[in-house]
Design a protein around this motif. Sequence first.
Motif, PDB file in Angstrom:
ATOM      1  N   ASN A  36      46.485  13.200  20.203  1.00  0.00           N
ATOM      2  CA  ASN A  36      46.211  12.963  21.626  1.00  0.00           C
ATOM      3  C   ASN A  36      47.429  13.259  22.496  1.00  0.00           C
ATOM      4  O   ASN A  36      47.348  13.201  23.710  1.00  0.00           O
ATOM      5  CB  ASN A  36      45.747  11.518  21.836  1.00  0.00           C
ATOM      6  N   LYS A  37      48.562  13.570  21.890  1.00  0.00           N
ATOM      7  CA  LYS A  37      49.802  13.674  22.660  1.00  0.00           C
ATOM      8  C   LYS A  37      49.790  14.842  23.653  1.00  0.00           C
ATOM      9  O   LYS A  37      50.051  14.661  24.828  1.00  0.00           O
ATOM     10  CB  LYS A  37      51.018  13.781  21.733  1.00  0.00           C
ATOM     11  N   TRP A  38      49.491  16.023  23.162  1.00  0.00           N
ATOM     12  CA  TRP A  38      49.483  17.162  24.081  1.00  0.00           C
ATOM     13  C   TRP A  38      48.404  16.985  25.143  1.00  0.00           C
ATOM     14  O   TRP A  38      48.595  17.244  26.315  1.00  0.00           O
ATOM     15  CB  TRP A  38      49.311  18.490  23.333  1.00  0.00           C
ATOM     16  N   ARG A  39      47.271  16.466  24.690  1.00  0.00           N
ATOM     17  CA  ARG A  39      46.149  16.296  25.627  1.00  0.00           C
ATOM     18  C   ARG A  39      46.531  15.331  26.750  1.00  0.00           C
ATOM     19  O   ARG A  39      46.159  15.517  27.895  1.00  0.00           O
ATOM     20  CB  ARG A  39      44.930  15.779  24.887  1.00  0.00           C
ATOM     21  N   LYS A  40      47.284  14.269  26.401  1.00  0.00           N
ATOM     22  CA  LYS A  40      47.635  13.277  27.416  1.00  0.00           C
ATOM     23  C   LYS A  40      48.865  13.684  28.225  1.00  0.00           C
ATOM     24  O   LYS A  40      49.019  13.275  29.375  1.00  0.00           O
ATOM     25  CB  LYS A  40      47.908  11.920  26.744  1.00  0.00           C
ATOM     26  N   LEU A  41      49.758  14.458  27.613  1.00  0.00           N
ATOM     27  CA  LEU A  41      51.025  14.752  28.301  1.00  0.00           C
ATOM     28  C   LEU A  41      50.946  15.924  29.254  1.00  0.00           C
ATOM     29  O   LEU A  41      51.686  15.986  30.236  1.00  0.00           O
ATOM     30  CB  LEU A  41      52.130  15.035  27.266  1.00  0.00           C
ATOM     31  N   VAL A 170      42.277   3.232  19.085  1.00  0.00           N
ATOM     32  CA  VAL A 170      42.672   2.881  20.450  1.00  0.00           C
ATOM     33  C   VAL A 170      43.952   2.038  20.415  1.00  0.00           C
ATOM     34  O   VAL A 170      44.025   1.040  19.695  1.00  0.00           O
ATOM     35  CB  VAL A 170      41.549   2.086  21.152  1.00  0.00           C
ATOM     36  N   GLY A 171      44.951   2.482  21.203  1.00  0.00           N
ATOM     37  CA  GLY A 171      46.198   1.724  21.323  1.00  0.00           C
ATOM     38  C   GLY A 171      46.344   1.165  22.727  1.00  0.00           C
ATOM     39  O   GLY A 171      46.125  -0.010  22.987  1.00  0.00           O
ATOM     40  N   SER A 172      46.659   2.069  23.661  1.00  0.00           N
ATOM     41  CA  SER A 172      46.784   1.619  25.058  1.00  0.00           C
ATOM     42  C   SER A 172      45.511   1.902  25.858  1.00  0.00           C
ATOM     43  O   SER A 172      45.374   1.430  26.979  1.00  0.00           O
ATOM     44  CB  SER A 172      47.980   2.307  25.721  1.00  0.00           C
ATOM     45  N   GLY A 173      44.604   2.694  25.315  1.00  0.00           N
ATOM     46  CA  GLY A 173      43.297   2.899  25.944  1.00  0.00           C
ATOM     47  C   GLY A 173      43.154   4.201  26.732  1.00  0.00           C
ATOM     48  O   GLY A 173      42.055   4.546  27.163  1.00  0.00           O
ATOM     49  N   GLY A 174      44.247   4.929  26.908  1.00  0.00           N
ATOM     50  CA  GLY A 174      44.187   6.159  27.716  1.00  0.00           C
ATOM     51  C   GLY A 174      43.287   7.227  27.102  1.00  0.00           C
ATOM     52  O   GLY A 174      42.557   7.914  27.822  1.00  0.00           O
ATOM     53  N   SER A 175      43.325   7.348  25.790  1.00  0.00           N
ATOM     54  CA  SER A 175      42.554   8.433  25.154  1.00  0.00           C
ATOM     55  C   SER A 175      41.058   8.194  25.302  1.00  0.00           C
ATOM     56  O   SER A 175      40.311   9.092  25.714  1.00  0.00           O
ATOM     57  CB  SER A 175      42.906   8.543  23.672  1.00  0.00           C
ATOM     58  N   ILE A 176      40.624   6.989  24.998  1.00  0.00           N
ATOM     59  CA  ILE A 176      39.173   6.701  25.093  1.00  0.00           C
ATOM     60  C   ILE A 176      38.734   6.772  26.553  1.00  0.00           C
ATOM     61  O   ILE A 176      37.671   7.328  26.866  1.00  0.00           O
ATOM     62  CB  ILE A 176      38.800   5.360  24.412  1.00  0.00           C
ATOM     63  N   HIS A 292      40.859  12.700  14.753  1.00  0.00           N
ATOM     64  CA  HIS A 292      42.202  12.454  14.195  1.00  0.00           C
ATOM     65  C   HIS A 292      43.202  12.640  15.319  1.00  0.00           C
ATOM     66  O   HIS A 292      43.368  13.734  15.845  1.00  0.00           O
ATOM     67  CB  HIS A 292      42.490  13.422  13.040  1.00  0.00           C
ATOM     68  N   THR A 293      43.867  11.544  15.683  1.00  0.00           N
ATOM     69  CA  THR A 293      44.736  11.590  16.864  1.00  0.00           C
ATOM     70  C   THR A 293      46.208  11.858  16.522  1.00  0.00           C
ATOM     71  O   THR A 293      47.092  11.623  17.344  1.00  0.00           O
ATOM     72  CB  THR A 293      44.619  10.264  17.644  1.00  0.00           C
ATOM     73  N   GLY A 294      46.458  12.345  15.318  1.00  0.00           N
ATOM     74  CA  GLY A 294      47.832  12.763  14.973  1.00  0.00           C
ATOM     75  C   GLY A 294      48.706  11.587  14.570  1.00  0.00           C
ATOM     76  O   GLY A 294      48.271  10.688  13.865  1.00  0.00           O
TER      77      GLY A 294
HETATM   78  C1  LIG Z   1      48.680   8.827  16.855  1.00  0.00           C
HETATM   79  C2  LIG Z   1      48.051   8.002  17.904  1.00  0.00           C
HETATM   80  N1  LIG Z   1      46.721   7.837  17.879  1.00  0.00           N
HETATM   81  C3  LIG Z   1      46.082   7.074  18.777  1.00  0.00           C
HETATM   82  C4  LIG Z   1      46.779   6.442  19.784  1.00  0.00           C
HETATM   83  C5  LIG Z   1      46.019   5.582  20.735  1.00  0.00           C
HETATM   84  O1  LIG Z   1      45.853   6.244  21.922  1.00  0.00           O
HETATM   85  P1  LIG Z   1      45.757   5.418  23.272  1.00  0.00           P
HETATM   86  O2  LIG Z   1      47.095   4.739  23.448  1.00  0.00           O
HETATM   87  O3  LIG Z   1      45.531   6.463  24.294  1.00  0.00           O
HETATM   88  O4  LIG Z   1      44.678   4.440  23.133  1.00  0.00           O
HETATM   89  C6  LIG Z   1      48.173   6.598  19.872  1.00  0.00           C
HETATM   90  C7  LIG Z   1      48.953   5.965  20.943  1.00  0.00           C
HETATM   91  O5  LIG Z   1      49.135   6.547  21.983  1.00  0.00           O
HETATM   92  C8  LIG Z   1      48.824   7.390  18.909  1.00  0.00           C
HETATM   93  O6  LIG Z   1      50.155   7.568  18.917  1.00  0.00           O
END
Ligand SMILES: Cc1ncc(COP(=O)(O)O)c(C=O)c1O
Length: 327
Positions: A36-41, A170-176, A292-294
Amino acid sequence: MLPSPVQPLEHPLFQQHGVRVFIKRDDLIHPIISGNKWRKLKGNLAHAKALKKKGVLTFGGAYSNHIHALAYACQQQGLASIGIIRGEEHYQSNYTLRWAKHWGMTLSFVDRETYRQRYQQGFLDELSKAYPDYIIVPEGGSNSLALSGMAEMMIELSEQQQFDTLMLPVGSGGSIAGLLSNTTKQAANAQSSQRVLGVAVLKNAEYLVNEIKQLMGKETSSSSNTSWQLLTEHHCGGYAKYSVEDANRLADIIEITGVPFEPVYSGKMVLALFKLLEQGYFAKGQTIMLLHTGGLQGIGGQLERNLMPERLTKALQSHLPSAPPAQ
Ligand SMILES: Cc1ncc(COP(=O)(O)O)c(C=O)c1O
């Protein structure tokens, strides 16, 4: 690598429960700015450039994937970067921060109490005054500028494979929030019968539901026709925590599927999938898509601290991140 590939996942349990499972391999987008890093950055970096700023200031823990990716992305884009890091200075020699420094990030270590102020307007105003040539990007890169990149992922995916349920960590919620915020017609069609399941990777994550709605914005959150849910029972004990049993199960899944699930984010998502299957959560005939968010760099820090049980380390052997630069 864009579009990132969609691959079928094979496991005896999927057949047994009558479901088909695919995975969108955003971890393969780039060896460093993956998932999700490139997509969000990218929206944030474009914003810094449009404002003709010198660089980007952001926040993160000492092993943060976001810090690691942002440092590299800024260097590639000719931008400076500052990382406000939670913890003591000795962390600067850890796996993640050695790389961040190598790519030119200036690290500023703050205690937990100071770090807690990272969303407070007064604190942010002070930082803006101190660093007027920098844009400030929140922890995890989760802000409104991050949404469009994730929404694009949804369009990309709708052209690759139909599915009923999309799962992501989901960590901080930005991706979802980003992938739910897609309002284009094409995506609206694709989403109408789909649901999104976010797997919270931290404990007591119920508060994230509101954060996600807030990030999506009132308008989108009420008009989005995709049903979604945040699953808060699959954190395996808390952020970056997991039992030896979880690790061994994950090692089995990695060995059978051939996909490198790291244990902090995507690993918890796939463990959640298996638990849900065993509970009979999915109707027969469903197609499930995993994202898979890396975050594979995080394995570097886990190995350094001897946190990963041997079996999991062995299962991830051919996917271990490259050695950190000399200090
Ligand atoms: C590898 C990975 N996957 C998922 C997430 C969760 O994404 P988000 O914080 O946008 O919910 C993170 C944190 O940014 C992450 O580093």
